[in-house]
Design a protein around this motif. Structure first.
Motif, PDB file in Angstrom:
ATOM      1  N   MET A   1     -31.504  25.746  -7.678  1.00 55.40           N
ATOM      2  CA  MET A   1     -31.956  24.664  -6.818  1.00 55.40           C
ATOM      3  C   MET A   1     -30.818  23.681  -6.579  1.00 55.40           C
ATOM      4  N   ASN A   2     -30.485  23.433  -5.311  1.00 58.40           N
ATOM      5  CA  ASN A   2     -29.427  22.516  -4.925  1.00 58.40           C
ATOM      6  C   ASN A   2     -30.006  21.422  -4.032  1.00 58.40           C
ATOM      7  N   ALA A   3     -29.560  20.195  -4.216  1.00 67.69           N
ATOM      8  CA  ALA A   3     -30.058  19.095  -3.407  1.00 67.69           C
ATOM      9  C   ALA A   3     -29.099  17.926  -3.475  1.00 67.69           C
ATOM     10  N   THR A  21     -27.209   1.789  -6.655  1.00 73.40           N
ATOM     11  CA  THR A  21     -27.680   2.651  -5.575  1.00 73.40           C
ATOM     12  C   THR A  21     -26.579   3.648  -5.240  1.00 73.40           C
ATOM     13  N   VAL A  22     -26.867   4.918  -5.440  1.00 75.31           N
ATOM     14  CA  VAL A  22     -25.846   5.968  -5.375  1.00 75.31           C
ATOM     15  C   VAL A  22     -26.404   7.223  -4.704  1.00 75.31           C
ATOM     16  N   ASP A  23     -25.506   8.153  -4.396  1.00 74.43           N
ATOM     17  CA  ASP A  23     -25.891   9.512  -4.018  1.00 74.43           C
ATOM     18  C   ASP A  23     -25.819  10.376  -5.273  1.00 74.43           C
ATOM     19  N   ILE A  24     -26.751  11.314  -5.392  1.00 70.85           N
ATOM     20  CA  ILE A  24     -26.798  12.182  -6.574  1.00 70.85           C
ATOM     21  C   ILE A  24     -26.786  13.635  -6.096  1.00 70.85           C
ATOM     22  N   LEU A  25     -25.771  14.368  -6.516  1.00 73.84           N
ATOM     23  CA  LEU A  25     -25.641  15.778  -6.149  1.00 73.84           C
ATOM     24  C   LEU A  25     -26.166  16.656  -7.277  1.00 73.84           C
ATOM     25  N   ILE A  31     -27.155  17.967 -12.543  1.00 75.11           N
ATOM     26  CA  ILE A  31     -26.469  16.882 -11.853  1.00 75.11           C
ATOM     27  C   ILE A  31     -24.962  17.088 -11.976  1.00 75.11           C
ATOM     28  N   THR A  32     -24.299  17.280 -10.840  1.00 75.05           N
ATOM     29  CA  THR A  32     -22.857  17.567 -10.885  1.00 75.05           C
ATOM     30  C   THR A  32     -22.000  16.402 -10.404  1.00 75.05           C
ATOM     31  N   LYS A  33     -22.609  15.470  -9.668  1.00 74.08           N
ATOM     32  CA  LYS A  33     -21.811  14.337  -9.183  1.00 74.08           C
ATOM     33  C   LYS A  33     -22.724  13.175  -8.862  1.00 74.08           C
ATOM     34  N   VAL A 365     -23.991  12.785 -15.109  1.00 74.49           N
ATOM     35  CA  VAL A 365     -23.361  14.055 -14.735  1.00 74.49           C
ATOM     36  C   VAL A 365     -23.425  15.022 -15.915  1.00 74.49           C
ATOM     37  N   GLY A 366     -23.828  16.257 -15.616  1.00 77.29           N
ATOM     38  CA  GLY A 366     -23.935  17.289 -16.641  1.00 77.29           C
ATOM     39  C   GLY A 366     -25.346  17.489 -17.151  1.00 77.29           C
ATOM     40  N   GLU A 367     -26.225  16.525 -16.881  1.00 78.56           N
ATOM     41  CA  GLU A 367     -27.614  16.630 -17.345  1.00 78.56           C
ATOM     42  C   GLU A 367     -28.432  17.511 -16.387  1.00 78.56           C
ATOM     43  N   THR A 368     -29.429  18.192 -16.949  1.00 75.76           N
ATOM     44  CA  THR A 368     -30.387  18.914 -16.123  1.00 75.76           C
ATOM     45  C   THR A 368     -31.184  17.914 -15.295  1.00 75.76           C
TER      46      THR A 368
END
Length: 416
Positions: A1-3, A21-25, A31-33, A365-368
């Motif tokens: 799953m990517n979002a 307030t951020v963008d979350i990849l 979570i990669t970024k 970053v790095g967390e499920t």
């Protein structure tokens, strides 16, 4: 799953990005970024929602569905969809089914029914066979099958020796015993709080004393056995004091409170609306204030919706004969926000996980990715249209609530 979540305000005190307030990849469910602005070159699904806020996933320690046996009230499939739409990434399922969940096979069955769902289902096994309060159920076997606790839902353990043995036996495998706080010989046939309103309405009263006596007994047994105890859905000011004292003595005890017992009082009973017939009963404002204070100082460990769907045939009857229970998943967030700040509400909805063996994720970053998505600011009147449960027995119908839930990202799924 990517979002890719766009312009999301993080509400997570364990996150490096708390209140930002951020963008979350999210890539492959991880979570990669996290950054102020993230481009989307891979054309991932973008989540753009008004006033989007995110927190780590919410947990509810006391949820009933009905299946197996009472599918007319709720099914596991629809119940888990309702939980997801209400912001919960994990729920603990009560064993008040038919048959009662009291064996390895029963626990395995309900877990299999939840396979593939976005919201994780953690089954609670019955403490006694068929929840009849006579003989202990197969606690160790159910634990091996995945039961996270043992509880005869809303049925007190009348026999103190049985409670003692359960605490001693479960301590051999770190099992969590739950004991409903009510002394039935004191509560007797009471259906509402014993106070001024019960007299005015001519309804039999269930006094605070019934709850407090049982808690005192259970805490003595806990101290004697050095076991592990959870007391679900306390409702009185004195109960808060008793548990506060027990924690000061370092006893291994936790407790919860139902959200409706925090907000609603027995003043709501004047129209004999059976949606307000709950167990423990709605108490007084003094009790509500003490419960809220108990949450703030940590005496009470967690809140619960105590979601309990009841079919219309068992609610649209005379008050004395109606079954106890209200649904609460859909209204939980909005109701809590009427008395707590958003930060406090999220803290409450994410507490209690470790007690029931749920992993605790943060937004780093790095967390499920295990996230609840919501807008904390919109106010609205809760109505039937806000209910996705099969049963509609909500104590919050026509109440003003604050905050809308968008959904969850959990178990490699996005539910919006």
């Amino acid at each position: 799953m990517n979002a890719l979540l766009k312009s999301a305000t993080v509400v997570d005190s364990k996150s490096d990005f708390h209140n930002q307030t951020v963008d979350i990849l999210i890539e492959k469910s991880r979570i990669t970024k996290i950054s102020k602005r993230i481009s989307n070159p891979n054309n991932y699904k973008e989540v753009k929602l008004a006033n989007l806020h995110v927190s780590s996933g919410w947990f509810d320690s006391s949820v009933s569905f009905g299946e197996p046996g009472f599918e007319e009230r709720e099914t596991i499939s629809n119940g888990l969809k309702t939980a997801a739409n209400s912001g919960f990434t994990a729920i603990a399922l009560n064993p008040n089914t038919q048959p009662v969940l009291d064996s390895y096979a029963d626990i395995t069955f309900v877990k299999s029914k939840a396979d593939g769902a976005a919201t994780s289902l953690l089954p609670i096994g019955a403490l006694t066979k068929n929840s009849e309060g006579t003989d202990l159920a197969e606690l160790y076997d159910m634990g091996n099958a995945g039961a996270v606790a043992f509880y005869d839902y809303q049925k007190p353990i009348a026999n103190p020796n049985l409670a003692k043995i359960a605490l001693q036996y479960a301590s051999n495998f770190n099992g969590l015993i739950c004991s409903f706080p009510q002394e039935t010989k004191i509560s007797s046939l009471g259906v509402v709080n014993e106070h001024v309103n019960s007299t005015k309405l001519g309804l039999k009263g269930n006094p605070n004393l019934a709850e407090e006596l049982q808690i005192i007994r259970d805490l003595f047994l806990l101290e004697y056995t050095e076991g592990k105890l959870h007391i679900p859905t306390i409702s009185t000011a004195k109960s808060v004091e008793l548990i506060r004292e027990a924690k000061a003595k370092k006893l291994d005890v936790t407790c919860s409170v139902a959200i409706h017992n925090l907000i609603l009082t027995d003043d709501t009973l004047k129209d004999f609306d059976t949606n307000f017939k709950v167990l423990p009963p709605l108490r007084t404002q003094k009790d509500c204030d003490a419960l809220i204070e108990g949450l703030k100082d940590g005496t009470i460990d967690m809140v619960t919706s105590d979601h309990n769907p009841i079919d219309i045939e068992n609610k649209k009857v005379e008050f004395d004969y109606a079954k106890y229970g209200t649904i609460g998943l859909e209204s939980a967030f909005g109701a809590l926000q009427t008395i707590f700040t958003t930060k406090q509400t999220i803290a409450l909805l994410t507490k209690g996980k470790s007690r029931f063996g749920v992993s605790e994720n943060s937004i780093n970053v790095g967390e499920t990715a295990n996230l609840s998505l919501f807008n904390p600011d919109e106010t609205y009147t809760f109505s039937i249209s806000n209910i996705s449960s099969k049963s509609k027995n909500s104590a919050f119908i026509n109440k003003e609530l604050k905050g809308l839930v968008y959904g969850i990202i959990s178990n490699s799924k996005i539910i919006l």
